[in-house]
Design a protein around this motif. Sequence first.
Motif, PDB file in Angstrom:
ATOM      1  N   MET A  24      39.057  30.309  38.216  1.00 46.99           N
ATOM      2  CA  MET A  24      38.903  29.401  39.081  1.00 46.99           C
ATOM      3  C   MET A  24      37.713  30.092  38.905  1.00 46.99           C
ATOM      4  O   MET A  24      36.552  29.519  39.981  1.00 46.99           O
ATOM      5  N   LEU A  25      37.373  31.830  38.913  1.00 41.94           N
ATOM      6  CA  LEU A  25      35.733  31.611  39.846  1.00 41.94           C
ATOM      7  C   LEU A  25      35.131  32.933  38.211  1.00 41.94           C
ATOM      8  O   LEU A  25      35.534  34.051  38.422  1.00 41.94           O
ATOM      9  N   PRO A  26      34.823  32.540  37.751  1.00 42.80           N
ATOM     10  CA  PRO A  26      34.015  33.459  36.336  1.00 42.80           C
ATOM     11  C   PRO A  26      33.353  33.373  36.548  1.00 42.80           C
ATOM     12  O   PRO A  26      32.583  34.823  35.771  1.00 42.80           O
ATOM     13  N   ASP A  27      32.462  33.409  36.998  1.00 41.14           N
ATOM     14  CA  ASP A  27      31.154  34.192  37.544  1.00 41.14           C
ATOM     15  C   ASP A  27      31.330  36.002  38.199  1.00 41.14           C
ATOM     16  O   ASP A  27      31.587  35.918  39.702  1.00 41.14           O
ATOM     17  N   ARG A  31      32.429  35.936  42.499  1.00 44.50           N
ATOM     18  CA  ARG A  31      33.542  36.540  43.173  1.00 44.50           C
ATOM     19  C   ARG A  31      33.935  36.607  44.537  1.00 44.50           C
ATOM     20  O   ARG A  31      33.122  37.395  44.558  1.00 44.50           O
ATOM     21  N   ARG A  32      34.985  35.883  44.998  1.00 38.18           N
ATOM     22  CA  ARG A  32      35.536  36.126  46.723  1.00 38.18           C
ATOM     23  C   ARG A  32      35.809  37.703  46.596  1.00 38.18           C
ATOM     24  O   ARG A  32      36.897  38.317  45.199  1.00 38.18           O
ATOM     25  N   ALA A  33      36.221  38.078  47.441  1.00 34.43           N
ATOM     26  CA  ALA A  33      37.142  39.258  47.669  1.00 34.43           C
ATOM     27  C   ALA A  33      38.346  39.228  47.272  1.00 34.43           C
ATOM     28  O   ALA A  33      38.856  38.244  47.229  1.00 34.43           O
ATOM     29  N   ARG A  34      38.563  40.110  46.394  1.00 34.29           N
ATOM     30  CA  ARG A  34      40.681  40.226  47.083  1.00 34.29           C
ATOM     31  C   ARG A  34      41.278  41.342  46.613  1.00 34.29           C
ATOM     32  O   ARG A  34      40.810  42.394  46.169  1.00 34.29           O
TER      33      ARG A  34
END
Length: 57
Positions: A24-27, A31-34
């Motif tokens: 979903m977030l390849p860059d 990329r968001r915090a997880r």
Amino acid sequence: MRRMTVWVKDRTQGGLVSVGWLKMLPDVHSRRARDARTMDKMEGAALVECEFSAVIE
């Protein structure tokens, strides 16, 4: 999406979440915090539970 917290019944389930997260977030720079945590007492047969925080404009 601003942040996502993932609870897994045990750490072996974390790999399944990572596959979808990276797809979903390849860059890596956008990329968001997880945050991944374990939770022993999930309801029913649940293995993963997620909480999202997002801003809709």
